[in-house]
Design a protein around this motif. Structure first.
Motif, PDB file in Angstrom:
ATOM      1  N   SER A  94      40.346  33.710  40.657  1.00 42.57           N
ATOM      2  CA  SER A  94      40.075  35.167  40.305  1.00 42.57           C
ATOM      3  C   SER A  94      38.765  35.404  39.759  1.00 42.57           C
ATOM      4  N   ASP A  98      34.098  38.855  42.825  1.00 46.26           N
ATOM      5  CA  ASP A  98      33.358  39.899  42.444  1.00 46.26           C
ATOM      6  C   ASP A  98      33.871  41.158  42.841  1.00 46.26           C
ATOM      7  N   THR A  99      34.193  41.203  44.125  1.00 43.54           N
ATOM      8  CA  THR A  99      34.909  42.536  44.742  1.00 43.54           C
ATOM      9  C   THR A  99      35.662  42.088  45.855  1.00 43.54           C
ATOM     10  N   SER A 145      45.728  42.258  44.692  1.00 46.55           N
ATOM     11  CA  SER A 145      46.064  42.416  43.369  1.00 46.55           C
ATOM     12  C   SER A 145      46.090  41.150  42.455  1.00 46.55           C
ATOM     13  N   GLN A 148      42.573  40.211  41.208  1.00 45.47           N
ATOM     14  CA  GLN A 148      42.132  40.742  39.955  1.00 45.47           C
ATOM     15  C   GLN A 148      40.661  41.290  39.730  1.00 45.47           C
ATOM     16  N   ALA A 149      40.149  41.554  40.767  1.00 42.43           N
ATOM     17  CA  ALA A 149      38.639  42.138  41.103  1.00 42.43           C
ATOM     18  C   ALA A 149      38.658  43.402  41.408  1.00 42.43           C
ATOM     19  N   PRO A 150      37.726  44.183  41.091  1.00 46.66           N
ATOM     20  CA  PRO A 150      37.448  45.670  41.828  1.00 46.66           C
ATOM     21  C   PRO A 150      37.724  45.586  43.267  1.00 46.66           C
ATOM     22  N   VAL A 151      38.670  46.614  43.642  1.00 43.71           N
ATOM     23  CA  VAL A 151      38.957  46.772  45.086  1.00 43.71           C
ATOM     24  C   VAL A 151      38.164  48.145  45.724  1.00 43.71           C
ATOM     25  N   VAL A 152      37.315  47.773  46.720  1.00 42.12           N
ATOM     26  CA  VAL A 152      36.832  48.793  47.120  1.00 42.12           C
ATOM     27  C   VAL A 152      37.345  49.119  48.708  1.00 42.12           C
ATOM     28  N   HIS A 153      37.919  50.595  48.974  1.00 39.94           N
ATOM     29  CA  HIS A 153      38.694  50.789  50.051  1.00 39.94           C
ATOM     30  C   HIS A 153      37.686  51.515  51.096  1.00 39.94           C
TER      31      HIS A 153
END
Length: 185
Positions: A94, A98-99, A145, A148-153
């Motif tokens: 994790s 980064d993304t 999930s 644990q990184a920022p998720v871009v949809h």
């Protein structure tokens, strides 16, 4: 001394219907070819060579099937373990991610789209990819999930051409070239 055992989470497996689909596809491709080869070779006595070729094809299919049965993701507190065919394992921590990009891509020229997960590091290098044709949407969400990184949809589904113009380095070489995309389908 107290031994702390690392708790292993859920093991995620590919969609179950893939085996039936692959068996159907192989049967549709192979049975007519070998039927014609047997029909042509019976008169000349070369049918044992056709039988040998058929046994080799069946053996290759069984090896490929066994290799794909060993594919899974195992979740850990530190990230995920990606088990690919032939026993190869990748560990995606994790901390390295980064993304996470969650994008629906259209399959071929149809209207059906499939979810894809792309986990990238700080240099925008691909660490992990999950295809929606193989993994369920819930499996993809669980891995996203766990990382644990920022998720871009992506707001809407994209074609492969649109995604290639945005993030070509995240795709396989044949997906970036239209000719090879047609051949691979």
């Amino acid at each position: 001394m107290v031994m702390v055992r690392e708790q292993v989470g859920v093991t995620l497996r590919p969609r179950g219907h893939l085996f039936a689909r692959s068996l159907t596809a192989v049967a549709i491709a192979v049975l007519p070819v070998f039927g014609v080869l047997y029909w042509l070779s019976l008169g000349s006595g070369l049918w044992p060579l056709v039988a040998l070729a058929q046994l080799i094809v069946i053996a290759l299919y069984i090896v490929a099937l066994l290799a794909t049965r060993s594919v899974f993701f195992r979740q850990h507190p530190w990230g995920v373990e990606d088990h690919v065919p032939f026993g190869l394992t990748r560990h995606i921590r994790s901390d390295d991610v980064d993304t996470v990009l969650l994008i629906d891509l259209y399959s071929g020229s149809g209207m059906e789209s499939w979810p894809h997960l792309f986990a990238v590091d700080a240099e925008d290098r691909l660490l992990l990819r999950m295809h929606g044709q193989i993994w369920s949407r819930s499996s993809i969400q669980q891995v996203a999930s766990r990382l644990q990184a920022p998720v871009v949809h992506a707001p809407t589904p994209m074609t492969l051409t649109e995604f290639t113009s945005i993030e070509p380095q995240l795709l396989a070489w044949w997906e970036r070239r239209p000719f090879w995309r047609r051949v691979a389908r």
